[in-house]
Design a protein around this motif. Sequence first.
Motif, PDB file in Angstrom:
ATOM      1  N   ALA A  37      24.806  48.398 -10.801  1.00 24.24           N
ATOM      2  CA  ALA A  37      25.063  46.778 -10.439  1.00 24.24           C
ATOM      3  C   ALA A  37      25.649  46.891  -9.103  1.00 24.24           C
ATOM      4  O   ALA A  37      27.012  47.353  -8.922  1.00 24.24           O
ATOM      5  CB  ALA A  37      25.600  46.070 -11.313  1.00 24.24           C
ATOM      6  N   PHE A  38      25.383  46.242  -7.925  1.00 20.57           N
ATOM      7  CA  PHE A  38      26.297  45.909  -7.102  1.00 20.57           C
ATOM      8  C   PHE A  38      26.632  44.376  -7.081  1.00 20.57           C
ATOM      9  O   PHE A  38      26.091  43.532  -6.971  1.00 20.57           O
ATOM     10  CB  PHE A  38      25.336  46.347  -5.614  1.00 20.57           C
ATOM     11  CG  PHE A  38      26.082  45.673  -4.256  1.00 20.57           C
ATOM     12  CD1 PHE A  38      27.483  45.558  -4.165  1.00 20.57           C
ATOM     13  CD2 PHE A  38      25.449  44.976  -3.428  1.00 20.57           C
ATOM     14  CE1 PHE A  38      28.083  45.010  -3.165  1.00 20.57           C
ATOM     15  CE2 PHE A  38      26.183  44.604  -2.146  1.00 20.57           C
ATOM     16  CZ  PHE A  38      27.108  44.377  -1.969  1.00 20.57           C
ATOM     17  N   GLY A  92      29.586  53.317 -19.021  1.00 23.12           N
ATOM     18  CA  GLY A  92      29.350  52.084 -18.149  1.00 23.12           C
ATOM     19  C   GLY A  92      30.235  50.915 -18.715  1.00 23.12           C
ATOM     20  O   GLY A  92      31.098  51.184 -19.575  1.00 23.12           O
ATOM     21  N   ARG A  93      29.766  49.732 -18.002  1.00 25.77           N
ATOM     22  CA  ARG A  93      30.317  48.653 -18.331  1.00 25.77           C
ATOM     23  C   ARG A  93      29.594  47.265 -18.424  1.00 25.77           C
ATOM     24  O   ARG A  93      28.479  47.521 -17.705  1.00 25.77           O
ATOM     25  CB  ARG A  93      31.808  48.367 -17.903  1.00 25.77           C
ATOM     26  CG  ARG A  93      31.843  48.304 -16.298  1.00 25.77           C
ATOM     27  CD  ARG A  93      33.162  48.325 -15.719  1.00 25.77           C
ATOM     28  NE  ARG A  93      33.269  48.468 -14.346  1.00 25.77           N
ATOM     29  CZ  ARG A  93      33.321  47.524 -13.320  1.00 25.77           C
ATOM     30  NH1 ARG A  93      33.084  46.184 -13.837  1.00 25.77           N
ATOM     31  NH2 ARG A  93      33.149  47.646 -12.253  1.00 25.77           N
ATOM     32  N   GLY A  94      29.933  46.136 -18.933  1.00 26.29           N
ATOM     33  CA  GLY A  94      29.052  45.096 -18.668  1.00 26.29           C
ATOM     34  C   GLY A  94      29.357  44.360 -17.284  1.00 26.29           C
ATOM     35  O   GLY A  94      30.389  44.637 -16.600  1.00 26.29           O
ATOM     36  N   LEU A  95      28.272  43.761 -16.927  1.00 30.05           N
ATOM     37  CA  LEU A  95      28.253  43.129 -15.698  1.00 30.05           C
ATOM     38  C   LEU A  95      28.990  41.678 -16.034  1.00 30.05           C
ATOM     39  O   LEU A  95      28.558  40.990 -16.467  1.00 30.05           O
ATOM     40  CB  LEU A  95      26.864  42.740 -15.077  1.00 30.05           C
ATOM     41  CG  LEU A  95      26.836  41.772 -13.811  1.00 30.05           C
ATOM     42  CD1 LEU A  95      27.467  42.444 -12.433  1.00 30.05           C
ATOM     43  CD2 LEU A  95      25.148  41.566 -13.486  1.00 30.05           C
ATOM     44  N   ASP A  96      30.243  41.563 -15.095  1.00 31.80           N
ATOM     45  CA  ASP A  96      30.894  40.472 -15.259  1.00 31.80           C
ATOM     46  C   ASP A  96      30.564  39.296 -14.249  1.00 31.80           C
ATOM     47  O   ASP A  96      30.640  39.598 -12.932  1.00 31.80           O
ATOM     48  CB  ASP A  96      32.326  40.790 -14.961  1.00 31.80           C
ATOM     49  CG  ASP A  96      33.311  39.593 -15.159  1.00 31.80           C
ATOM     50  OD1 ASP A  96      33.054  38.435 -15.458  1.00 31.80           O
ATOM     51  OD2 ASP A  96      34.651  39.809 -15.392  1.00 31.80           O
ATOM     52  N   PHE A  97      29.738  38.549 -14.719  1.00 28.17           N
ATOM     53  CA  PHE A  97      28.893  37.410 -13.795  1.00 28.17           C
ATOM     54  C   PHE A  97      28.584  36.334 -14.478  1.00 28.17           C
ATOM     55  O   PHE A  97      28.207  35.905 -15.611  1.00 28.17           O
ATOM     56  CB  PHE A  97      27.794  38.146 -13.586  1.00 28.17           C
ATOM     57  CG  PHE A  97      26.875  37.575 -12.418  1.00 28.17           C
ATOM     58  CD1 PHE A  97      27.362  37.218 -11.098  1.00 28.17           C
ATOM     59  CD2 PHE A  97      25.548  37.000 -12.576  1.00 28.17           C
ATOM     60  CE1 PHE A  97      26.545  36.624 -10.086  1.00 28.17           C
ATOM     61  CE2 PHE A  97      24.795  36.440 -11.520  1.00 28.17           C
ATOM     62  CZ  PHE A  97      25.510  36.165 -10.283  1.00 28.17           C
ATOM     63  N   LEU A  98      29.235  35.183 -13.610  1.00 35.56           N
ATOM     64  CA  LEU A  98      28.959  33.612 -14.291  1.00 35.56           C
ATOM     65  C   LEU A  98      29.448  33.583 -15.696  1.00 35.56           C
ATOM     66  O   LEU A  98      28.874  32.843 -16.317  1.00 35.56           O
ATOM     67  CB  LEU A  98      27.434  33.428 -14.105  1.00 35.56           C
ATOM     68  CG  LEU A  98      26.619  33.467 -12.771  1.00 35.56           C
ATOM     69  CD1 LEU A  98      24.995  33.265 -12.969  1.00 35.56           C
ATOM     70  CD2 LEU A  98      27.554  32.784 -11.821  1.00 35.56           C
ATOM     71  N   GLY A  99      30.557  34.067 -15.722  1.00 33.03           N
ATOM     72  CA  GLY A  99      31.329  33.793 -17.057  1.00 33.03           C
ATOM     73  C   GLY A  99      31.010  34.532 -18.338  1.00 33.03           C
ATOM     74  O   GLY A  99      31.478  34.278 -19.321  1.00 33.03           O
ATOM     75  N   TYR A 100      30.167  35.632 -18.084  1.00 31.01           N
ATOM     76  CA  TYR A 100      29.850  36.360 -19.205  1.00 31.01           C
ATOM     77  C   TYR A 100      29.901  37.889 -18.984  1.00 31.01           C
ATOM     78  O   TYR A 100      29.688  38.338 -17.548  1.00 31.01           O
ATOM     79  CB  TYR A 100      28.386  36.362 -19.583  1.00 31.01           C
ATOM     80  CG  TYR A 100      28.045  34.701 -19.915  1.00 31.01           C
ATOM     81  CD1 TYR A 100      28.383  34.504 -21.345  1.00 31.01           C
ATOM     82  CD2 TYR A 100      27.467  33.841 -18.932  1.00 31.01           C
ATOM     83  CE1 TYR A 100      27.906  33.047 -21.892  1.00 31.01           C
ATOM     84  CE2 TYR A 100      27.284  32.572 -19.483  1.00 31.01           C
ATOM     85  CZ  TYR A 100      27.499  32.154 -20.626  1.00 31.01           C
ATOM     86  OH  TYR A 100      27.257  30.880 -21.235  1.00 31.01           O
ATOM     87  N   ARG A 101      29.947  38.798 -19.989  1.00 32.14           N
ATOM     88  CA  ARG A 101      29.761  40.281 -19.769  1.00 32.14           C
ATOM     89  C   ARG A 101      28.458  40.639 -20.182  1.00 32.14           C
ATOM     90  O   ARG A 101      28.207  40.623 -21.430  1.00 32.14           O
ATOM     91  CB  ARG A 101      30.791  40.887 -20.339  1.00 32.14           C
ATOM     92  CG  ARG A 101      32.468  40.810 -19.864  1.00 32.14           C
ATOM     93  CD  ARG A 101      33.417  41.613 -20.693  1.00 32.14           C
ATOM     94  NE  ARG A 101      33.535  40.899 -22.117  1.00 32.14           N
ATOM     95  CZ  ARG A 101      33.861  41.583 -23.158  1.00 32.14           C
ATOM     96  NH1 ARG A 101      34.080  42.735 -23.251  1.00 32.14           N
ATOM     97  NH2 ARG A 101      34.062  40.893 -24.345  1.00 32.14           N
TER      98      ARG A 101
END
Length: 426
Positions: A215-216, A346-355
Amino acid sequence: MITRNRFPQRGGNWNNGSNAGLGNLNLNNSRSNANSNIGFRPALDKNARNNHPMGCCQCNYEKDAIAPAIAETRIKPIDASSGCTFEETYNFENILNAAYQCRKGKTKASATLNFFNYLEENVIQIQNELMWDMYKMSPYHHFYVFEPKRRLISAPHFKDRVVHRAIYNIIEPLFDRQYIYDSYACRTGKGTHRGADRAQYFIKKVEAKHGKAYAFKADISRYFSSVDHAILKSILRAKIQCARTQELLFYIIDNSPSDGLGVGIPLGNLTSQIFANIYLNELDRFCKHQLKAKNYVRYMDDFIIIHHDKAQLHQWRRDIEKFLHQQLRLNTNSKTQIFPVAKNNGRGLDFLGYRIYSTHKLLRKCSVKRIKTKLKKYHKLYAKGRVQLSDINQNIQSWLGHASHADAHNLKCMLFREPFRRIYNV
């Protein structure tokens, strides 16, 4: 100073036929003489439009509502029946509808009550001011909000909110046609939940095909306060040809409170939402049509690209940051990064209030921390009899709605395991 006889006719009994003007209030009687002879008619007859009566916009509304630069902007021309954007903006029914929209959720506010106590006169006053270039904005009201972070809000006066809503009602649907599908902020049928779902879909798709997803994730540094007025005006000028609509939009832009001369649009202003989306629509088109980044999602100033090749994302990052700086005078902030999206290594994408992972979504840790703090406070208030369960329920429903789009069943069970109890003095 413009004399009153230039205003649309406002007077005469409704039964006077052609003598009746826009707002017919039996002006041959005193104002205290209230009776049923009240009515309305459009200030400018549609059949008279082509003759350009005084106060009417002089643009060729069949061709000039939106600029004809179709090849460059991929804009489809507006159907002629939609009319001139400026005339549609000051249409009596549009302003009246805008007033009722602005009243939602603020029916008991003093500014709302004051406006609606003289609704007809205020609507006609706004219409006259727009038609005769007499509209002047009132000073903004500034205050801070602290959730989810500290931000300065600049709220316009209720009358100005009505004007901004009237503008929004007309031009927002026109610009919405130009936005890419994966722009999710301030658009009907979009929003944070659909944006998060779309991001998860892209992660799943890339993982299924390539086994690994990167993810970018980028965020514009101080976006609203960094919007360049000259660039924003040039974008609007290229897409809206109606001169009077341009003048009105430019007036609102020039009177925006900002940190520097010619830079910044205020948070809390409805037109700022349109301007912000129009401004970064240039980035959307660059990413989609020039970089050919298929897995791209933007929500206002936050955007992501999902791809299997980390090197490709780094190249796109350089291209995007160069485009933002040179074309829009914007910069990404220090949190911009490229990383693998995975539960392991890896890790979760922290986007729009969610991982966000390919298989599930979790709530952000700061969101969980906030609800724990809020519930602890409510337990204490309820124990002392200072709040009712109905009030608590009302205040946490929005969080529960947000949590319902994540895998948070166990979290909710844990948070609401302890019942609310009263402490009675013996």
